[in-house]
Structures are given as structure tokens and as C-alpha cells.
Design a protein around this motif. Structure first.
Motif, PDB file in Angstrom:
ATOM      1  N   ALA A 344     -10.970  -8.318  -1.828  1.00  0.00           N
ATOM      2  CA  ALA A 344     -11.068  -6.860  -1.694  1.00  0.00           C
ATOM      3  C   ALA A 344     -10.591  -6.402  -0.322  1.00  0.00           C
ATOM      4  O   ALA A 344      -9.833  -5.435  -0.202  1.00  0.00           O
ATOM      5  CB  ALA A 344     -12.517  -6.418  -1.933  1.00  0.00           C
ATOM      6  N   GLN A 348      -7.247  -4.098   0.406  1.00  0.00           N
ATOM      7  CA  GLN A 348      -7.364  -2.807   1.096  1.00  0.00           C
ATOM      8  C   GLN A 348      -6.485  -2.773   2.336  1.00  0.00           C
ATOM      9  O   GLN A 348      -5.822  -1.770   2.616  1.00  0.00           O
ATOM     10  CB  GLN A 348      -8.821  -2.572   1.484  1.00  0.00           C
ATOM     11  CG  GLN A 348      -9.742  -2.307   0.299  1.00  0.00           C
ATOM     12  CD  GLN A 348     -11.197  -2.257   0.702  1.00  0.00           C
ATOM     13  OE1 GLN A 348     -11.523  -2.324   1.883  1.00  0.00           O
ATOM     14  NE2 GLN A 348     -12.085  -2.153  -0.273  1.00  0.00           N
ATOM     15  N   GLY A 351      -2.901  -2.530   1.238  1.00  0.00           N
ATOM     16  CA  GLY A 351      -2.586  -1.448   0.305  1.00  0.00           C
ATOM     17  C   GLY A 351      -1.899  -1.964  -0.937  1.00  0.00           C
ATOM     18  O   GLY A 351      -1.021  -1.300  -1.500  1.00  0.00           O
ATOM     19  N   THR A 353      -2.213  -3.489  -4.815  1.00  0.00           N
ATOM     20  CA  THR A 353      -3.029  -3.621  -6.017  1.00  0.00           C
ATOM     21  C   THR A 353      -2.292  -4.457  -7.050  1.00  0.00           C
ATOM     22  O   THR A 353      -1.060  -4.497  -7.074  1.00  0.00           O
ATOM     23  CB  THR A 353      -3.362  -2.250  -6.619  1.00  0.00           C
ATOM     24  OG1 THR A 353      -2.131  -1.580  -6.962  1.00  0.00           O
ATOM     25  CG2 THR A 353      -4.136  -1.392  -5.642  1.00  0.00           C
ATOM     26  N   ASN A 530     -13.070   3.567   4.794  1.00  0.00           N
ATOM     27  CA  ASN A 530     -12.295   3.345   3.574  1.00  0.00           C
ATOM     28  C   ASN A 530     -12.123   4.671   2.841  1.00  0.00           C
ATOM     29  O   ASN A 530     -12.743   4.907   1.811  1.00  0.00           O
ATOM     30  CB  ASN A 530     -12.990   2.316   2.678  1.00  0.00           C
ATOM     31  CG  ASN A 530     -12.172   1.978   1.441  1.00  0.00           C
ATOM     32  OD1 ASN A 530     -10.951   2.102   1.448  1.00  0.00           O
ATOM     33  ND2 ASN A 530     -12.835   1.568   0.389  1.00  0.00           N
TER      34      ASN A 530
END
Length: 792
Positions: A344, A348, A351, A353, A530
Motif C-alpha cells: 500500500a 501510494q 501513484g 495502481t 494521504n
């Protein structure tokens, strides 16, 4: 997460249809966002045979086909595909059909003077693949006239499910099937885990040097594979849920990820150099991922690398360099367990996914490594051929299980449902939990979201159905109900009503604003680590940015008069402050027939509104002092056109005035903007629960008014003079107000004339002339202390 009914039947034996599946999913907590049947897009497309193919008389690259759709009446179709020929069996779009790829509705039309009754279609036009070199070629024995959707197996509804973040076990079709079976929709089929014998040691050394990020790294080599196309059934399922078919090896890993919720990766062995290791990245190390983008890594990230460098951002995306291609002959299959928190944080920070990240960061089943390796290997051997080596198991997955002491009665006390213990036991066991005789419940390895007995109550309640929880009214004491709203909530209600009654429209804006917006109002003290986006990174230090943005949107849509208010919190370095903000922009009054000019808002509009709001909130409005705003707010308020209302020099109840032109310009609001902020959390609390007014008792005698005109220095605030005059005799003077201000002829330079009207109220007898004169003398004396002189 998308699944198809046909795919679901691979794991679940049931007789129901899509409607029953959708209803059950919604009932047990898996929200269905939509259902799409690909057959609807293929309506009007039929299997047809080309009887004859003749050259078009007006175009060299077109042919005129005679096409048989099985009803005995050939149709004439103009076609430009190079593979169109007599005897070919393909797909014909009839007039009225809509081409999925471009939305074009087919009609009977003339093409270069020759009538065409439809279109022979390619794979790309039907959105079944990327091939556009020619029209679809079907087997010669394909049944003519049959709907192509039925023949191609495309009549398979696709269900789009919103999986909540805690349900990592349902990120695969089998997990969803397990929940449906527990809810009584069919029976869960046993998972077929093949036994794959390894031949010889693994040709690549595998290890994990980062046990915190990658506790377990399993792998094996498979030699002599042929990386062609995946089987049609696999490609069809992948395409149905939005996964583009790439090659057999890639499709197999994607299929198992979607089917069983287990991501994996296949490397081309020819592109590897030395041992393959799970390790921490070197600060500043770079890798080009499969999406073609280069990423700079930090030392907190886990990667898969060999002696040449990084090949894989662990658990998120493989590298472009070592991916499988059509020429791949030997592969290294990776099946690893990555720590969810590490995945995770890495995703993050980059950036980035991916489908793999969405599963690994939720937490995949750590006990499924061996079975996943066997299933993946069997697919590769069956589809691509080759020989598999023995499995290398580097590291240890976290296999510790938790046991929870459970009381079946908690379903009633906590969940509000009456469920028999035997039924609860059956539900938990069907979900994979182990239930001992003493009701010690063992949590399965794929349910890392279950930690206590309350979680078990939730599992039972959702499978039984939250809709079965009876509605039970809360107990109520006899007599008049006690108020439940706090004094602050009551104040908020009064302020909302007062603002609305004054003609303001309530706005509700985000509590998050951008750093740039916060900088315009002094900067924000609370920044999110975040944020949802860069435009929502700072908790607002003022309500004005939200109202200014709303005013700009209204003006852009033609609003000529904007009157907004918002009640919410400001987030300051020391605390949160409840605030009501007002904003006025544009025209206060439309253009009249006499002057032809519109009248804008001014500072006194804001002052009047603020005083009314403070009065509604229970503040002593008659004792407010008008003072300059703080210097720290100089970027917010227009100098000389703003002020604050206070109780004493330190207690600021409100600020109002014209906003600084630079602030209005920054938010693209046209014209002068009048605003105010009421800090009603600073209003002194009353002993009672709300403002209490004395009973109205009209005086028995008529009041007396007297006017005084004073020459005062022009720097003296009028409010100070009014307050001094009113305090000259608190027993007899009930009101004092300013009614005139004059500067000019007859008034010395540097002075102004302020006229004040006072009201005297007699008690049990009328005033005598002497008593009125005594009060007048007190008024003149009080004004003189401020440098005021009675005008002659």
C-alpha cells in the motif's frame, strides 16, 4: 470486481439466474453496481454464409456478396474485406443492428450505386478482439441464421460488484461463490488442485532478502513452453470482465488472479541474469514497468531483482524488460506473499495502481502459495506445454491462525437477530471458519479482517440478512421528552434560521481545500498525509475559500446577485472553531426604472446581518464594540473597509467588511465582495439552555427623546460616542442611536458632526424639566471625555 454467470458456475453449483445472484449479493453485503449482458450489444448479428463474391462495378477494392442467412432468401451485401469469398461463413449485421465498436446503426443503403443490406463484420467491430484485417471466419458447419451471441457464448451476463476494502477474500470469483453458497444459493464445488511433479532442480536461484516486505517467495522454472494464444474459453472470460487477452502465459496469470484472487508473475528466463531475489530497492534505483513508464524507487520499497537490476515492483507491476513475449521458451513462475502495508505504501508513493496491488494490499491468502503454484503450473503445462522443475520455497509465509472465543447469544444482544446456534455454526463453517464444541472459532487464513466476536456476529447477520433485523423502537420515558440537542446545536439552528430569514442561501462546501487556496487566507495548519487529490490537501482555516468558489460558479452561470452562508468548522493550529460565514457579491438590488443603475452590497449590509445573527445567537448585541481587524488578516480584508465586533478588546465575535480585491480576484469573483465570519463559539455561554427574554411589560408612561449634535475629531469611531452617551445614565437612558453625520461648511477641519438620539423612559411618574436637564448634562459630560463638544 466483475464476474460472469458462466464463470461463477465453475465454482458454484446452482440453478438460479442472474436476478437471483444479484439479489443475494446485495443482501449479503456485496453491492452490485451494474449488470451488463454482452448479448444485448450483439443483437441483430447472425451467422451467414457467402454464396457468391463478385467484383464491385464501381470500386476495385469492394465486392458484392450474395449472403445466405438460413431463411432461403439470399441478401446482397457490399464488403471491402480482403478475405471475403464464396463459401466463407461469417457474421452478418442486419439492418437495424448497432455496431458495438462505433455505435453506427446499419441501414439498407447504396454503396457506390449498389444496394447493401447489412455488413459482414470483423472481430474489432464486434469488440471481441483487435483483429481488423478481415471479416470473422467461422467453421463451415456453424449453424446459419443462429444469433451470433448464442453461438459465441456471449450470452453471459457480467455482474459488476463493489467489493469493500475489508473483503480481500472476495477479490476472486471463488470467494464470491463461497459467500453465495453460505447464503443458500447453491453448493460450493471443491477446488481441484492438481498434483504436478517437478523434474529436476529449479534452474534459477530464488531467495528473499527482505522478509519484512516479502516473507515468502515461491517459484519454479518451466522449460520448453510455446507462448501462443490462450484457449478461447479463457480469452472469452477475460474479455468479458475487461481484461485484454495478450498471450497464453500472461492470460494464465491474469485468469488465476481473477479466478482465485491470487496474483503471480511469469518472467522470461532468457532475460534474467543470475539469482532472482526479493529485496529492498536502492535509493534512487529506477525501473520501467509494463505500462511503459519509468519509476524512481526508494529504500522502503520491495522489488524483485537479479544481478542486472530491478525487474519487478513487487506485488504491484512487473518490469517491461523481463516480460514474456511470443518468443519466450523458458519461464520463471513467481508466486510470492508480500506484506499488505508495504504494498500500500509503495503504491501510494509511486501513484501506481494495478489489479495485483488491489489484492496484495488487502492481503492475499498466505496459506495458498503451494496450491496456487500447482494450479498455475498445470495451466501452463496444459496450454503451453513444457517441463516443470521442482518448487523452490524461499522464506516462510505468515501462517499463524487466530482463535476467537464466541458466544452465540451475542447475535441477539449485538446483532438484534434470533438465530439458532446450529444455524450459526453452519453459516460460519460454510464461510470457512472452524467451530469447536466449546464455540472456539478458528479464523481461516483468507479472512485477515476478522479479529473478534463482533466480526463473527457480523458474518452471521449479513448471511441471514440485515433486512431480517426487526425494527424495535427505543425506550421512551413517560411525560414530556427531554431535549437532546446541546446548547451549541440549538445555537446553530437559530443561526441557520436567522441567516435564511435574512435572504441568504445555505452552502455546504468541502472541509478540504488546496494549499494555494489556504495560502490566500493565511495558510492551513492541518495538511493531509494521504489526500484525495492535491486540490483537497489542507483542512480549511477559513470558510471563505469555499464560499468564494461557490460564488464564482454562480456568477459563471449568470447569477447577478449572490447571497450565501455556511455553518461549519475552521481548522486552526490549536483547535477546531465553529464558524458561520456570509458572502455577498453582485447586485443587492436590480436596476430600477428611475436610475437605471443596479445597487451593490456595501460594508453596512454585512454589519447589519452580523449584528442580527449575534442577537439571534444570544450575544449582547447592544454592548458590541467596533474595532479594526487583526493585522494578521490583512490579506483577507480590504484595509479601511472592514472591522470586527468585540466584547472587550480581546473577545472577537465577528469580522466583516469588503474582502481584499486580490483575494476576490484569486477566486475569479467579479466586483466588490462583502463577507463576514461569525465566531459563535466565542459568544459567552448563558446559564440557561438558550437565550431567555424577559416577559414584555409595556411602560405605563410615554418615553421622551432628545437629540444631541456633537463636534468630534474625525478619527473618533461613532460607536464609541454612542456607547458613551448611552452609559451616561444607565437607569434612565434606554436607547441611543446615531442618526446623522455631517462634514463641510460650518464644521472645523479635522472634525465631523455626529447627531445622537437618546430615549428616556420614566418609571412611576413623568420627568420634570430639571430631571431631563440633569440627564442632558450627564450626556454632554460623557461625550466631552472623548473630545466631543456640543454644537451651538
Amino acid at each position: 470486481m466483475k464476474i460472469t454467470i458462466d464463470w461463477l458456475r465453475q465454482h458454484l453449483d446452482f440453478d438460479g439466474g442472474v436476478d437471483e445472484v444479484v439479489a443475494t449479493l446485495n443482501r449479503i453485503g456485496h453491492e452490485v453496481e451494474g449488470v451488463d449482458n454482452p448479448a444485448a450489444k450483439l443483437a441483430g448479428f447472425r451467422i451467414a454464409r457467402v454464396l457468391t463474391a463478385e467484383r464491385h462495378p464501381q470500386a476495385d477494392k469492394l465486392q458484392v456478396l450474395s449472403v445466405d442467412t438460413g431463411d432461403g432468401t439470399p441478401l446482397q451485401v457490399v464488403c471491402g474485406a480482403p478475405n471475403a469469398r464464396a463459401g466463407l461463413v461469417g457474421v452478418l449485421g442486419l439492418p437495424g443492428a448497432v455496431v458495438p465498436a462505433n455505435g453506427m446503426e446499419l441501414k439498407v443503403s447504396a454503396i457506390r450505386g449498389v444496394e447493401s443490406n447489412g455488413m459482414m463484420c470483423s472481430t474489432r467491430e464486434l469488440e471481441l478482439g483487435d483483429d481488423h484485417d478481415g471479416i470473422i471466419e467461422l467453421p463451415a458447419d456453424a449453424p446459419l441464421g443462429t444469433a451470433f451471441a448464442d453461438y459465441a457464448g456471449a450470452n453471459d451476463p457480467v455482474i459488476d460488484i463493489s467489493i469493500t476494502p475489508n473483503r480481500q477474500d472476495c477479490m476472486g470469483v471463488r470467494g464470491i461463490a463461497r459467500d453465495l453458497a453460505a447464503a443458500g444459493l447453491g453448493t460450493l464445488k471443491p477446488l481441484d488442485v492438481p498434483v504436478v511433479e517437478g523434474h529436476g532442480p529449479c534452474a534459477v536461484d530464488i531467495r528473499t532478502d527482505d522478509p519484512e516486505g516479502c516473507p515468502a517467495f515461491y517459484g519454479r522454472t518451466i522449460s520448453g513452453v510455446t507462448n501462443g494464444s490462450a484457449p478461447e474459453w479463457m480469452r472469452r472470460r477475460l474479455n468479458a470482465v475487461g481484461q485484454r487477452s495478450i498471450s497464453a502465459l500472461v492470460d494464465i496469470t491474469n485468469y488465476v488472479m481473477l479466478d482465485l484472487g491470487r496474483p503471480s508473475h511469469a518472467y522470461d528466463r532468457a532475460k534474467l541474469n543470475g539469482a532472482v531475489v526479493a529485496r529492498k530497492a536502492t535509493e534512487g534505483e529506477t525501473v520501467t514497468a509494463l505500462n511503459g513508464k519509468e519509476y524512481t524507487l526508494s529504500a522502503s520499497m520491495t522489488v524483485i531483482a537479479d544481478e542486472s537490476g530491478v525487474h519487478d515492483i513487487a506485488g504491484i507491476m512487473g518490469g517491461e524488460h523481463s516480460g514474456c513475449s511470443d518468443d519466450t521458451r523458458d519461464v520463471l513462475l513467481e508466486v510470492a506473499y508480500f506484506t499488505p502495508e508495504r504494498i500500500a505504501l509503495t503504491g501510494q508513493a509511486l501513484g501506481l495502481t494495478s489489479d495485483a496491488r488491489s489484492r496484495f494490499e488487502r492481503g492475499v491468502d498466505p496459506a495458498f502459495l503451494d496450491d496456487a503454484t500447482a494450479i498455475l503450473t498445470a495451466y501452463i503445462l496444459d496450454i503451453c506445454g513444457g517441463t516443470a522443475s521442482e518448487v523452490v520455497r524461499a522464506g516462510e509465509p505468515p501462517l499463524a491462525t487466530s482463535a476467537i472465543a464466541y458466544d452465540p447469544a451475542r447475535v441477539t444482544t449485538l446483532g438484534g437477530l434470533n438465530v439458532a446456534p446450529d444455524q450459526q455454526k453452519a453459516i460460519l463453517e460454510s464461510l470457512g471458519f472452524g467451530v469447536a464444541a466449546d464455540w472456539t472459532v478458528t479464523v481461516p487464513s483468507w479472512r485477515r479482517d476478522v479479529h473478534g466476536s463482533a466480526d463473527l456476529v457480523e458474518e452471521v447477520a449479513r448471511i441471514v440478512g440485515f433486512d431480517h433485523i426487526p425494527s424495535v423502537p427505543l425506550p421512551r420515558d413517560a411525560g414530556v421528552a427531554k431535549p437532546t440537542a446541546t446548547p451549541l446545536q440549538m445555537t446553530e439552528r437559530r443561526l441557520r434560521r436567522a441567516a435564511a430569514a435574512a435572504g441568504f442561501h445555505e452552502a455546504v462546501t468541502w472541509s478540504f481545500i488546496s494549499e494555494a487556496e489556504a495560502a490566500h487566507v493565511g495558510g492551513g495548519a492541518w495538511a493531509l498525509a494521504n489526500p484525495i487529490s492535491e486540490d483537497m490537501k489542507v483542512m480549511r482555516p477559513s470558510l471563505l475559500p469555499g464560499l468564494l468558489s461557490a460564488a464564482a460558479r454562480n456568477q459563471n452561470r449568470g447569477a447577478t446577485s449572490v447571497r450565501l452562508f455556511e455553518l461549519g468548522r475552521r481548522y486552526l493550529s490549536d483547535s477546531e472553531r465553529q464558524t458561520l460565514a456570509l458572502l455577498m457579491a453582485g447586485e443587492r438590488q436590480a436596476r430600477g426604472w428611475q436610475s437605471g443603475k443596479a445597487q451593490g452590497f456595501d460594508v453596512f449590509d454585512a454589519k447589519r446581518a452580523v449584528i442580527d445573527l449575534l442577537d439571534a445567537a444570544g450575544a449582547p448585541a447592544d454592548r458590541l464594540q467596533v474595532m479594526p481587524v487583526e493585522d494578521s488578516a490583512a490579506t483577507i480584508w480590504h484595509p479601511g473597509q472592514s472591522a470586527s465586533l468585540r466584547l472587550g478588546p480581546k473577545t472577537v465575535l465577528a469580522e466583516f467588511g469588503a474582502l481584499h480585491p486580490a483575494l476576490a480576484k484569486a477566486f475569479d469573483v467579479d466586483g466588490t465582495v462583502i463577507a463576514a465570519q461569525v465566531y459563535f463559539d466565542a459568544i459567552p455561554a448563558k446559564r440557561s439552555s438558550g437565550p431567555v427574554r424577559d416577559a414584555f411589560t409595556p411602560p405605563a408612561l410615554q418615553s421622551v427623546s432628545r437629540d444631541f449634535a456633537f463636534l468630534v475629531p474625525e478619527t473618533l469611531p461613532a460607536g464609541d460616542l454612542v456607547r458613551a452617551v448611552r452609559g451616561a445614565d444607565k437607569a434612565l437612558i434606554t436607547d441611543a442611536r446615531l442618526f446623522d453625520r455631517f462634514a463641510g461648511q460650518g464644521v472645523p477641519e479635522g472634525h465631523v458632526s455626529l447627531a445622537v438620539d437618546i430615549t428616556l423612559q420614566p418609571g412611576d411618574k413623568s420627568f420634570t424639566d430639571a430631571e431631563i436637564k440633569a440627564v442632558s448634562d450627564k450626556v454632554i459630560a460623557a461625550a466631552a471625555k472623548l473630545g466631543a463638544v456640543l454644537r451651538g
